[in-house]
Design an enzyme around this catalytic site. Structure first.
Site, mmCIF file in Angstrom:
data_model
loop_
_atom_site.group_PDB
_atom_site.id
_atom_site.type_symbol
_atom_site.label_atom_id
_atom_site.label_comp_id
_atom_site.label_asym_id
_atom_site.label_seq_id
_atom_site.Cartn_x
_atom_site.Cartn_y
_atom_site.Cartn_z
ATOM 1 N N TRP A 79 26.526 5.455 -21.877
ATOM 2 C CA TRP A 79 27.342 5.459 -20.680
ATOM 3 C C TRP A 79 27.397 6.715 -20.124
ATOM 4 O O TRP A 79 27.535 6.801 -18.690
ATOM 5 C CB TRP A 79 28.824 4.954 -20.928
ATOM 6 C CG TRP A 79 28.727 3.477 -21.529
ATOM 7 C CD1 TRP A 79 29.048 2.968 -22.665
ATOM 8 C CD2 TRP A 79 28.052 2.364 -20.779
ATOM 9 N NE1 TRP A 79 28.955 1.717 -22.690
ATOM 10 C CE2 TRP A 79 28.277 1.137 -21.727
ATOM 11 C CE3 TRP A 79 27.453 2.051 -19.684
ATOM 12 C CZ2 TRP A 79 27.904 -0.071 -21.497
ATOM 13 C CZ3 TRP A 79 26.964 0.846 -19.416
ATOM 14 C CH2 TRP A 79 27.246 -0.232 -19.998
ATOM 15 N N ASP A 80 27.451 7.673 -20.826
ATOM 16 C CA ASP A 80 27.326 9.075 -20.312
ATOM 17 C C ASP A 80 26.226 9.359 -19.337
ATOM 18 O O ASP A 80 26.337 9.969 -18.346
ATOM 19 C CB ASP A 80 27.444 10.220 -21.332
ATOM 20 C CG ASP A 80 28.998 10.647 -22.067
ATOM 21 O OD1 ASP A 80 29.792 10.505 -21.041
ATOM 22 O OD2 ASP A 80 29.096 10.873 -22.972
ATOM 23 N N LEU A 81 25.020 8.980 -20.009
ATOM 24 C CA LEU A 81 23.905 9.175 -19.216
ATOM 25 C C LEU A 81 23.787 8.303 -18.131
ATOM 26 O O LEU A 81 23.249 8.799 -17.043
ATOM 27 C CB LEU A 81 22.452 8.727 -20.200
ATOM 28 C CG LEU A 81 22.457 9.560 -21.386
ATOM 29 C CD1 LEU A 81 21.289 9.183 -22.426
ATOM 30 C CD2 LEU A 81 22.029 11.121 -21.047
#
Length: 405
Positions: free
Chosen positions: A162-164
């Protein structure tokens, strides 16, 4: 290819989402100036570390950027950063941050200095509550459907997906805002919450709608592919491979390569199945896997590779990351991976942009040392004299590479 050449972006962000967004924009040619506090932000020494003790994580996410180290608590430091963010120029005035509680970096404060400012802010939750990848992943239910059915405990993932994805969405927001400013002259304030990205991701896959119609979560599948056929097998030389048959053509190729076409055809009538259909392959996944396992157990990985590659089967060999590095080091083929001579670390595997322009990858640049470009940036963008820079250094407002850490 540098389509964003000339665009100047100021980054005040740490951890993954904001830095990966600016890494992507930098790999497209943007001039990214990363602002960090003297001594580094909370992620500056985050694991994994090189033998020298320097962060492989930080250097990987900050390749090709310019580094400015400033005392962000001092009034002089705040003014320098504000002036940098709002500096004039048709392709400047672009700011990406994930700051919390810094009123001086609020959009209305900055926009009062430059009304066409493009400001993309990465958040945890849209209401301002903090979050990281591993907390929002738990909130949207992924750990509850990950892993095998032998335990009811949630299974966390390793990859901060989700960060990426948030980073790529933030980069998209910057590009859209640049397009809007070019067309209308207006600036933009874009807020992007990690929790919203995660919720949107599972909703866009239909998983939330499925849970609603089911009245509960789907069962855990272990290594089985949900809704089709795909699972891992062990070869005779104790290697593991992943085999997938999403389409009718892929299912046909798998049967032909393993010599099981007649076996599966004979099973269809007594089992009431049409294995050309994904749903039936999924329903009978354990039966299919049981029939195929002896074929893999009787062959080495090399034999499987020869047969599957010739038959255009959709498959892959499970490798460790050390295997990926070894293959990269021994290969002469052009790839997304490259080696950079990283200061304080030495030669290290790094990634180039995965976008290929006219069939070619762009190069990979090392990350800067913390504060390496402090004087260069302040002279170039703000026109500070050597005397003024010297005074700022003397008062500890800014730092160069020798003293920033």
């Amino acid at each position: 290819m540098n389509p964003l050449s000339g665009v100047r972006i100021v980054e005040c962000a740490s951890f993954v989402a904001g830095p990966s967004a600016c890494l992507t924009l930098g790999q497209l040619g943007a001039n990214v100036i990363k602002v960090d506090p003297i001594g580094g932000a909370a992620d500056h020494q985050r694991w994994p570390l090189a033998p020298s003790g320097h962060s492989l994580y930080w250097t990987a996410l900050n390749k090709g950027k310019r580094s400015l180290a400033v005392d962000l608590r001092s009034d002089e430091g705040k003014e320098l950063v504000t002036a940098l963010i709002t500096a004039p120029g048709p392709e400047s005035g672009v700011f990406v941050d994930n700051s919390v509680g810094r009123r001086w970096l609020a959009h209305d404060t900055l926009a009062a200095r430059r009304d066409d400012l493009i400001h993309v802010r990465v958040q945890g939750h849209p209401d301002g509550r903090p979050a990281v990848d591993y907390t929002v992943n738990a909130e949207v239910g992924i750990p509850g459907i990950t892993g095998g059915d032998e335990s009811s405990a949630p299974v966390n993932h390793v990859l901060p997906a989700w960060d990426l994805i948030t980073g790529m969405t933030a980069a998209t927001g910057v590009l859209a805002a640049l397009r809007e400013r070019t067309a209308t002259g207006r600036g933009s304030y874009v807020e992007l919450a990690l929790a919203d990205v995660a919720a949107a991701g599972v909703a866009n896959l239909g998983w939330l709608a499925e849970a609603e119609f089911r009245g509960g979560d789907r069962p855990r599948q272990g290594n089985h592919l949900y809704g089709s056929f795909g699972v891992d097998f062990e070869t005779g030389d104790h290697q593991r491979v992943m085999v997938v048959a999403l389409t009718e053509g892929q299912w046909t190729a798998l049967q032909e390569a393993t010599g099981t076409t007649e076996v599966f055809a004979a099973l269809e009538e007594p089992l009431g199945a049409d294995l050309k259909l994904e749903a039936d392959r999924y329903r009978l996944r354990e039966t299919i896997a049981a029939i195929l396992r002896p074929w893999f157990a009787a062959r080495t990985l090399a034999e499987v590779r020869e047969r599957f590659d010739a038959g255009r089967v959709l498959w892959s060999h499970y490798r460790g990351m050390a295997d990926v590095v070894a293959e990269h080091r021994s290969s002469t083929a052009d790839s997304v991976l490259a080696s950079v001579d990283q200061p304080d670390i030495g030669p290290a595997v790094a990634a180039r942009s995965p976008l290929r322009w006219d069939g070619e990858y762009d190069g990979a640049a090392p990350a800067p040392r913390l504060g390496e470009h402090t004087d260069e940036v302040l002279t170039e963008v703000l026109g500070l004299s050597q005397a003024r820079l010297g005074a700022l250094h003397d008062r500890g407002v800014v730092a160069g590479a020798a003293s920033a850490e």
